[in-house]
Design a protein around this motif. Structure first.
Motif, PDB file in Angstrom:
ATOM      1  N   LYS A 136       0.818  -1.219   0.000  1.00  0.00           N
ATOM      2  CA  LYS A 136       0.000   0.000   0.000  1.00  0.00           C
ATOM      3  C   LYS A 136       0.852   1.270   0.000  1.00  0.00           C
ATOM      4  O   LYS A 136       0.327   2.373  -0.119  1.00  0.00           O
ATOM      5  CB  LYS A 136      -0.948   0.003   1.204  1.00  0.00           C
ATOM      6  N   GLN A 194      -3.562  16.908  -8.085  1.00  0.00           N
ATOM      7  CA  GLN A 194      -4.384  17.030  -9.301  1.00  0.00           C
ATOM      8  C   GLN A 194      -5.877  17.039  -9.012  1.00  0.00           C
ATOM      9  O   GLN A 194      -6.610  17.829  -9.568  1.00  0.00           O
ATOM     10  CB  GLN A 194      -4.061  15.896 -10.277  1.00  0.00           C
ATOM     11  N   TYR A 249      12.247   4.928 -11.381  1.00  0.00           N
ATOM     12  CA  TYR A 249      13.237   5.809 -12.000  1.00  0.00           C
ATOM     13  C   TYR A 249      14.432   5.005 -12.504  1.00  0.00           C
ATOM     14  O   TYR A 249      14.666   3.894 -12.049  1.00  0.00           O
ATOM     15  CB  TYR A 249      13.744   6.824 -10.973  1.00  0.00           C
ATOM     16  N   ALA A 297      -4.631   3.821  -2.178  1.00  0.00           N
ATOM     17  CA  ALA A 297      -3.864   4.716  -1.319  1.00  0.00           C
ATOM     18  C   ALA A 297      -3.825   6.116  -1.926  1.00  0.00           C
ATOM     19  O   ALA A 297      -3.781   6.276  -3.149  1.00  0.00           O
ATOM     20  CB  ALA A 297      -2.455   4.182  -1.146  1.00  0.00           C
ATOM     21  N   LEU A 298      -3.853   7.118  -1.079  1.00  0.00           N
ATOM     22  CA  LEU A 298      -3.735   8.507  -1.538  1.00  0.00           C
ATOM     23  C   LEU A 298      -2.291   8.785  -1.945  1.00  0.00           C
ATOM     24  O   LEU A 298      -1.363   8.466  -1.208  1.00  0.00           O
ATOM     25  CB  LEU A 298      -4.149   9.451  -0.396  1.00  0.00           C
ATOM     26  N   THR A 299      -2.127   9.345  -3.135  1.00  0.00           N
ATOM     27  CA  THR A 299      -0.784   9.736  -3.568  1.00  0.00           C
ATOM     28  C   THR A 299      -0.709  11.256  -3.630  1.00  0.00           C
ATOM     29  O   THR A 299      -1.727  11.944  -3.682  1.00  0.00           O
ATOM     30  CB  THR A 299      -0.441   9.158  -4.960  1.00  0.00           C
ATOM     31  N   VAL A 306      13.107  10.186 -14.787  1.00  0.00           N
ATOM     32  CA  VAL A 306      11.727   9.811 -14.462  1.00  0.00           C
ATOM     33  C   VAL A 306      11.126   9.211 -15.720  1.00  0.00           C
ATOM     34  O   VAL A 306      11.016   9.892 -16.740  1.00  0.00           O
ATOM     35  CB  VAL A 306      10.888  11.041 -14.031  1.00  0.00           C
ATOM     36  N   SER A 342       3.319   3.949  -1.661  1.00  0.00           N
ATOM     37  CA  SER A 342       3.430   4.431  -3.041  1.00  0.00           C
ATOM     38  C   SER A 342       4.869   4.807  -3.400  1.00  0.00           C
ATOM     39  O   SER A 342       5.556   5.442  -2.607  1.00  0.00           O
ATOM     40  CB  SER A 342       2.539   5.660  -3.245  1.00  0.00           C
ATOM     41  N   GLY A 401       7.518   5.850  -6.999  1.00  0.00           N
ATOM     42  CA  GLY A 401       7.716   6.038  -8.425  1.00  0.00           C
ATOM     43  C   GLY A 401       8.757   5.053  -8.913  1.00  0.00           C
ATOM     44  O   GLY A 401       9.341   4.303  -8.134  1.00  0.00           O
ATOM     45  N   LEU A 417       0.336  12.943  -6.106  1.00  0.00           N
ATOM     46  CA  LEU A 417      -0.162  13.356  -7.415  1.00  0.00           C
ATOM     47  C   LEU A 417      -1.678  13.541  -7.390  1.00  0.00           C
ATOM     48  O   LEU A 417      -2.210  14.545  -7.864  1.00  0.00           O
ATOM     49  CB  LEU A 417       0.218  12.315  -8.477  1.00  0.00           C
ATOM     50  N   LYS A 438       7.286  15.586 -11.100  1.00  0.00           N
ATOM     51  CA  LYS A 438       7.152  14.292 -11.769  1.00  0.00           C
ATOM     52  C   LYS A 438       7.567  13.136 -10.856  1.00  0.00           C
ATOM     53  O   LYS A 438       7.426  11.967 -11.227  1.00  0.00           O
ATOM     54  CB  LYS A 438       7.975  14.268 -13.060  1.00  0.00           C
ATOM     55  N   LEU A 439       8.112  13.444  -9.703  1.00  0.00           N
ATOM     56  CA  LEU A 439       8.455  12.376  -8.760  1.00  0.00           C
ATOM     57  C   LEU A 439       7.181  11.908  -8.054  1.00  0.00           C
ATOM     58  O   LEU A 439       6.280  12.704  -7.802  1.00  0.00           O
ATOM     59  CB  LEU A 439       9.470  12.881  -7.737  1.00  0.00           C
ATOM     60  N   SER A 440       7.098  10.610  -7.770  1.00  0.00           N
ATOM     61  CA  SER A 440       5.887  10.043  -7.177  1.00  0.00           C
ATOM     62  C   SER A 440       6.063   9.806  -5.675  1.00  0.00           C
ATOM     63  O   SER A 440       7.097   9.309  -5.239  1.00  0.00           O
ATOM     64  CB  SER A 440       5.546   8.712  -7.849  1.00  0.00           C
ATOM     65  N   TYR A 441       5.038  10.155  -4.940  1.00  0.00           N
ATOM     66  CA  TYR A 441       5.052   9.967  -3.490  1.00  0.00           C
ATOM     67  C   TYR A 441       3.682   9.498  -3.009  1.00  0.00           C
ATOM     68  O   TYR A 441       2.661   9.845  -3.609  1.00  0.00           O
ATOM     69  CB  TYR A 441       5.347  11.290  -2.773  1.00  0.00           C
ATOM     70  N   GLY A 442       3.662   8.787  -1.912  1.00  0.00           N
ATOM     71  CA  GLY A 442       2.406   8.506  -1.233  1.00  0.00           C
ATOM     72  C   GLY A 442       2.172   9.560  -0.166  1.00  0.00           C
ATOM     73  O   GLY A 442       3.013  10.433   0.051  1.00  0.00           O
TER      74      GLY A 442
END
Lengths: 225, 225
Positions: A9, B154, A15, B146-148, A67, A11, A13, B150, B9-13
């Motif tokens: 669960k 958005q 790379y 799960a909340l991200t 990315v 999150s 990315g 992004l 552009k980096l992803s996070y939770g």
């Protein structure tokens, strides 16, 4: 009690973290790269000590991060995610730019990249945490979505390779699918599982030149589970 | 050159990281929590040194992480993301379980949680990186996403608070919207921007008991931009 399903669960990315120089570069698919401070902009990259790229980051004191987008090709993921750069030059044939520190930056399937100078190296066990200060960042394509680990697992059906911080030994997971009887075949290179029960064609009926949709390995690299 | 748009552009939770004990607990919304090693399972949590929770993590040597879902209420995000726990007890009225180490675990809007014992504290500048060993993990709800970060940016139109590692001073961004002429109003608590040009109702026509959809602040806490 630890339920390893809970870890899915979180999150992340995906790379390509690269280092080295024009004579010899290398990179690996990483899901643990993240900002740690805003002023100045500093980032952490988590890297298995056995990774060839870890050696290059320590040598050059710098790394780049590409990315990659959701439709990143299986060739790129296979090349950077499941093969070791000590055996071959991963940058050969790639679209590469060299950064201000001289490290290679992979541009294939990239929507943005960052370049960092290492200011700290932290031992967290099997992995190094490299803390880097941002010296360059560029946006390459604002129309595509970044690839996330969730998308990779759910849509592309990929698994973390053994050197990843998030690798989970499958025996630790609660096997909810244990009653399904159709045969399954696992890619010995990347761990991708081809499941007859959910595919239209049985594995044994696939053509001999069929390749793993994740890492591009050959059909004969699969083992029946 | 540094283009700060690339950093988006980096992803996070998004998580609630909590610490303290039954007499006094606290938590904050974090987007930088991630696994750093698989064997043993270790995690890093990045925490602003000024955060009250950072003080509690150092006192107790432990923390919990609640993975919150996409429909997490504005009250939860406002309470844990944009207010300081030194002023009031954030755990009051919350659904809280106490972990093996005694730290509070927020269960509201949570789909999973983890509990970690701190084994290392690293100074990365304005923030601490706490390295924790996993001692408990539970899956609470497998039906929700799960909340991200992004999704939060958005869909929920939220911004990172000033203490976040990923906080970006808006003056650093290329302002592509500078030609739009409708009025905009910014929440002085969380930074959420209400833009007349994209909303059905003008800000001044909103009822006086209208509240910020992100942090729950009152209409009068908004300032015209």
């Amino acid at each position: 009690m630890i339920n390893f399903e809970a870890l899915f669960k979180l999150s992340y990315g995906l790379y390509i973290v690269s280092s080295g120089d024009i004579s010899k570069g290398n990179g690996f698919i990483s899901n643990t790269f993240f900002q740690v401070t805003a002023e100045p902009a500093r980032f952490a990259s988590c890297c298995n000590k056995l990774n060839y790229t870890a050696e290059l980051i320590q040598k050059t004191g710098a790394f780049s991060v590409s990315v990659i987008h959701q439709d990143t090709s299986a060739d790129i993921i296979g090349r950077f995610g499941y093969k070791s750069g000590s055996d071959f030059d991963k940058m050969e044939g790639m679209k590469v730019r060299y950064g201000e520190t001289g490290v290679p930056i992979v541009l294939n399937d990239a929507i943005a990249f960052l370049e960092c100078k290492v200011i700290q190296k932290i031992d967290v066990g099997t992995h190094w945490l490299f803390i880097g200060e941002l010296i360059q960042a560029e946006l390459l394509d604002d129309t595509k979505e970044a690839l996330t680990y969730l998308y990779y697992r759910q849509v592309k059906k990929g698994l973390a390779p053994k050197n990843a911080p998030t690798y989970i030994d499958k025996s630790k997971l609660e096997t909810r699918e244990s009653t399904i009887k159709a045969a399954k075949y696992k890619c010995s290179v990347c761990g991708y599982v081809y499941d007859d029960a959910v595919e239209k064609i049985r594995f044994i009926d696939l053509p001999s030149d069929w390749i793993c949709p994740i890492c591009g390995s050959e059909k004969e690299d699969f083992i029946e589970l």
